[in-house]
Design a protein around this motif. Structure first.
Motif, short mmCIF file in Angstrom:
data_model
loop_
_atom_site.label_atom_id
_atom_site.label_comp_id
_atom_site.label_asym_id
_atom_site.label_seq_id
_atom_site.Cartn_x
_atom_site.Cartn_y
_atom_site.Cartn_z
N TYR A 73 -6.21 -15.60 3.32
CA TYR A 73 -7.05 -15.76 2.48
C TYR A 73 -6.66 -16.96 1.23
O TYR A 73 -7.64 -17.73 0.20
N HIS A 79 -12.69 -20.29 2.26
CA HIS A 79 -14.22 -19.54 1.28
C HIS A 79 -13.30 -20.07 0.18
O HIS A 79 -12.39 -21.09 -0.86
N PHE A 94 -14.49 -9.24 -1.53
CA PHE A 94 -15.76 -8.66 -0.12
C PHE A 94 -17.25 -8.39 -0.71
O PHE A 94 -16.66 -7.95 -1.21
N VAL A 123 -15.52 -13.75 -0.79
CA VAL A 123 -15.40 -13.32 0.85
C VAL A 123 -16.61 -12.64 0.88
O VAL A 123 -16.93 -11.53 0.32
N ILE A 125 -19.90 -10.55 2.80
CA ILE A 125 -19.96 -9.67 3.62
C ILE A 125 -21.50 -9.94 3.73
O ILE A 125 -21.53 -8.75 2.98
N ASN A 198 -15.55 -13.49 8.74
CA ASN A 198 -15.48 -12.71 6.93
C ASN A 198 -15.98 -11.20 7.73
O ASN A 198 -15.53 -10.48 7.16
N SER A 202 -13.99 -8.03 7.69
CA SER A 202 -14.65 -6.47 6.56
C SER A 202 -14.01 -5.27 8.06
O SER A 202 -13.66 -4.25 7.52
N THR A 210 -19.61 -3.20 -0.15
CA THR A 210 -19.67 -3.72 -1.30
C THR A 210 -19.45 -3.35 -2.78
O THR A 210 -20.89 -2.38 -2.23
#
Length: 235
Positions: A73, A79, A94, A123, A125, A198, A202, A210
């Motif tokens: 990353y 990203h 995330f 990132v 998600i 992504n 995770s 998150t």
């Protein structure tokens, strides 16, 4: 656990023997299973040892994924990120556009960018509700089309408050920030792959919600609630 262990051992022995001899018949298989069952019953400690080994192996696998994701990353252009890739400090977040806790942290990140040699990687998600996926794919397509425009989009949806995400509202937002809505829509099918990756990452990190943060190699599950707390991590 005993039954699972017995199955694993039996399968391993049968697979090994199959490599060197003719297939084992049903009677021989039953004899092998009986021997294993007797051994496991009289040596319960091997169940505990097997459980510990499985746990260690799983932890090692997660740690390897953790290190690989950081390296990937930090160097990637896939990203959205702010700051320089070779910065001394980094934050990998995330997040979900509908995550209230993620929105609380945005001002802390903005301030830290001014005070630290820092890279922040976002990132997405989508985990909170259906429109989260819509915003994730749209945001990634916008980033792939025009990174500068993406951060105007990002700021809009990551500012606390009820932000409408219906098509008419999003079109109005694009017009307001000067982005080409039609061009971005055409890009979604290819940009969707990044968001899907992504999500896979995770899973590797066992993220259950998150925000999830990696700050200078430290894993933080949940939100940072003050700038002082962020500073204590960015030592």
């Amino acid at each position: 656990m005993k039954k699972l262990l017995k199955t694993i051992i039996t399968a391993t022995l049968l697979a090994s023997s199959a490599s060197y001899a003719a297939p084992i018949d049903a009677d021989t298989k039953k004899e092998i299973e009986a021997i294993i069952d007797d051994y496991v019953s009289n040596h319960p400690e091997i169940i505990i040892n097997a459980m510990k080994k499985l746990e260690r192996d799983e932890q090692l696998k997660t740690q390897q994924a953790f290190q690989e994701i950081i390296k990937d990353y930090r160097a990637s252009d896939r990203h959205p990120f702010l700051g320089k890739k070779n910065s001394k400090h980094y934050i990998i977040e995330f997040f979900d556009f509908n995550c209230g806790y993620c929105k609380v942290m945005e001002p802390f990140f903005e301030k830290a960018l001014k005070e630290y040699d820092l890279q922040i990687i976002y990132v997405n998600i989508p985990v909170i509700r259906a429109e989260s996926a819509q915003l994730a794919y749209l945001g990634q397509a916008l980033y792939d089309t025009d990174p500068n425009m993406y951060f105007k989009f990002h700021k809009h949806f990551m500012t606390p408050g009820n932000k409408k995400a219906d098509e008419e509202s999003v079109k109005a937002l694009f017009k307001n920030i000067g982005a080409d809505y039609d061009a971005v829509i055409k890009k979604i099918s290819s940009s969707k792959n990044t968001v899907d990756e992504n999500i896979k990452d995770s899973f590797k990190l066992k993220i259950s919600g998150t925000p999830y943060l990696i700050i200078d190699g430290q894993e933080i599950r949940g939100a940072i609630t003050s700038y002082d707390q962020l500073k204590s991590v960015l030592k």
